[in-house]
Design an enzyme around this catalytic site. Structure first.
Site, short mmCIF file in Angstrom:
data_model
loop_
_atom_site.label_atom_id
_atom_site.label_comp_id
_atom_site.label_asym_id
_atom_site.label_seq_id
_atom_site.Cartn_x
_atom_site.Cartn_y
_atom_site.Cartn_z
N LYS A 1 0.88 -1.23 0.26
CA LYS A 1 -0.12 0.12 -0.15
C LYS A 1 0.95 1.25 -0.09
CE LYS A 1 -4.32 -1.81 1.61
NZ LYS A 1 -5.59 -1.92 2.42
N LYS B 1 -4.14 -9.50 -6.01
CA LYS B 1 -5.40 -9.62 -5.23
C LYS B 1 -6.59 -8.81 -5.61
CE LYS B 1 -5.78 -7.91 -1.23
NZ LYS B 1 -7.00 -7.50 -0.22
N LYS C 1 -11.02 -3.91 -3.29
CA LYS C 1 -12.18 -2.91 -3.47
C LYS C 1 -11.87 -1.55 -3.99
CE LYS C 1 -13.19 -3.36 1.53
NZ LYS C 1 -11.78 -3.25 2.04
N1 AQP Z 1 -9.08 -10.90 -2.75
C1 AQP Z 1 -9.49 -11.41 -1.67
N2 AQP Z 1 -9.85 -12.60 -1.52
C2 AQP Z 1 -9.90 -13.18 -0.38
N3 AQP Z 1 -10.37 -12.37 0.81
C3 AQP Z 1 -10.18 -11.09 0.71
N4 AQP Z 1 -10.20 -10.30 1.59
C4 AQP Z 1 -9.86 -9.03 1.17
N5 AQP Z 1 -9.51 -9.26 -0.30
C5 AQP Z 1 -9.61 -10.50 -0.39
C6 AQP Z 1 -10.61 -10.46 3.18
O1 AQP Z 1 -11.79 -9.44 3.11
C7 AQP Z 1 -11.75 -9.16 4.55
C8 AQP Z 1 -12.00 -7.41 4.50
O2 AQP Z 1 -10.93 -6.65 4.00
P1 AQP Z 1 -10.40 -5.38 4.53
O3 AQP Z 1 -11.34 -4.40 4.17
O4 AQP Z 1 -10.03 -5.62 5.80
O5 AQP Z 1 -9.23 -4.89 3.79
P2 AQP Z 1 -8.16 -5.75 2.68
O6 AQP Z 1 -7.99 -7.01 3.40
O7 AQP Z 1 -7.12 -4.86 2.35
O8 AQP Z 1 -9.23 -5.83 1.43
P3 AQP Z 1 -9.30 -5.10 0.11
O9 AQP Z 1 -10.49 -5.37 -0.69
O10 AQP Z 1 -7.89 -5.25 -0.62
O11 AQP Z 1 -9.57 -3.55 0.72
P4 AQP Z 1 -8.38 -2.32 0.20
O12 AQP Z 1 -8.69 -2.32 -1.20
O13 AQP Z 1 -9.52 -1.06 1.00
O14 AQP Z 1 -7.26 -2.45 0.71
C9 AQP Z 1 -10.53 -9.49 5.28
O15 AQP Z 1 -10.73 -10.66 6.05
C10 AQP Z 1 -9.43 -10.05 4.03
O16 AQP Z 1 -8.59 -10.87 4.32
#
Ligand code: AQP
Length: 326
Positions: A111, A193, A196
């Protein structure tokens, strides 16, 4: 009942990756566990957010939690910033965590490399996550595979803290990771990965995408030139990702799916996968719309924050006492 805690950042509308990796299990787990589910808006501000959008997405995520089947009568649902104990505990945790340990986190490296200017919050994201977990004496944390390193950090922290300040101060958490679908990949780049907050909406399926958009995104997902539906993570990572998605959402084995599409190109397979995804998301979207329009949501969050504060403040007091702040 054993305790669990999990949270999602309102940094965008959750994707099918968030759903498969974590959120899908939230409702199932609440019958067997004493569950606390948080909308972690303070984590979201570790990267820049538009204030009005953040406010909206916080409410939308709360509505999605309930639409998914989390029952506020069984589980606690609340917004992180409504419970000040999180940042209070995070301070104590930061003061007992090495910078080197935080700089090694892959999420921080990923990030921070994407930001023009990196806020200190991005580095100290894991201590805040440790606070989220330990404040509720959580024994288990259901999360996707990308959170494994943060859970390890939490476990190491608890060992260190308890050894130093008293064995019974904090509960040591354990991650619950999905057997399959723990890491759903981007539709545009199967080596990264699905996220969102990805700048390219074609890379993810949002849980609120309408059926036409879902179909378009899946049909437009990158594949390869082999044209054979088979599970080969090394040579066909994009198709492998779509097959995993199909399999976890239908509970059908990958072998059986592969057998059905033998001798066909990617078109039919993608079309059917789109139908599968739509059939999972449509009922959630319907309930979501009702919740967002009504006013029960605000009441649920208010009551959730009161319930969460009681537990969190108790643990915080224990921590403060252990280290000599009280
Ligand atoms: N691609 C993924 N596959 C499976 N699980 C995923 N998680 C995130 N991306 C995937 C799981 O979703 C939960 C919530 O995630 P988060 O909001 O805490 O942040 P993150 O892991 O950083 O998810 P994002 O979607 O990538 O958000 P941004 O873009 O804001 O950084 C967690 O349990 C995570 O493991």
């Amino acid at each position: 009942k054993p305790t669990i805690f999990s949270g999602v950042q309102p940094s965008g509308i959750p994707t099918i990756g968030n759903y498969i990796g974590a959120m899908r299990g939230f409702a199932q787990l609440q019958d067997d566990y004493d569950a606390t589910y948080c909308i972690v808006n303070q984590h979201a501000i570790t990267v820049p957010q538009d204030p009005e959008t953040l406010r909206q997405m916080t409410r939308q995520l709360a509505a999605l939690y309930i639409a998914l089947g989390i029952d506020p009568k069984k589980s606690t649902i609340f917004v992180q910033s409504d419970v000040p104990a999180h940042t209070q505990a995070a301070w104590i945790i930061m003061c007992n965590t090495g910078i080197g340990e935080l700089e090694r986190m892959t999420q921080y490296k990923d990030k921070s490399s994407k930001q023009e200017s990196v806020g200190a919050g991005l580095l100290v994201y894991p201590p805040l996550m440790v606070a989220d977990i330990v404040l509720y004496d959580a024994q288990f944390v259901p999360v996707g595979d990308d959170q494994k390193q943060h859970i390890e950090l939490a476990r190491d922290f608890v060992d260190r803290f308890n050894a130093r300040y008293g064995e019974d101060t904090l509960v040591k958490p354990e991650g619950i990771f999905p057997k399959a679908g723990g890491r759903v990949m981007s539709l545009q780049d199967p080596t990264s990965k699905m996220s969102k907050s990805d700048a390219n909406p074609k890379s993810y399926i949002s849980m609120l995408d309408d059926p036409k958009v879902i179909t378009k995104k899946i049909k437009g997902a990158v594949t390869d030139s082999l044209g054979i539906v088979q599970y080969d993570k090394i040579n066909q990572p994009a198709i492998a990702n779509l097959l995993e998605m199909y399999s976890v959402l239908t509970d059908e084995s990958i072998e059986s799916i592969v057998a059905r599409y033998e001798g066909q190109g990617y078109g039919n397979f993608k079309g059917d996968l789109a139908e599968v995804v739509v059939s999972v998301l449509e009922p959630i979207q319907k309930r979501y719309e009702e919740l967002l329009a009504g006013d029960e949501l605000d009441k649920i969050l208010e009551e959730g924050a009161i319930k969460a504060s009681e537990v969190a403040n108790r643990t915080l007091a224990r921590m403060e006492k252990a280290i000599g702040l009280k």
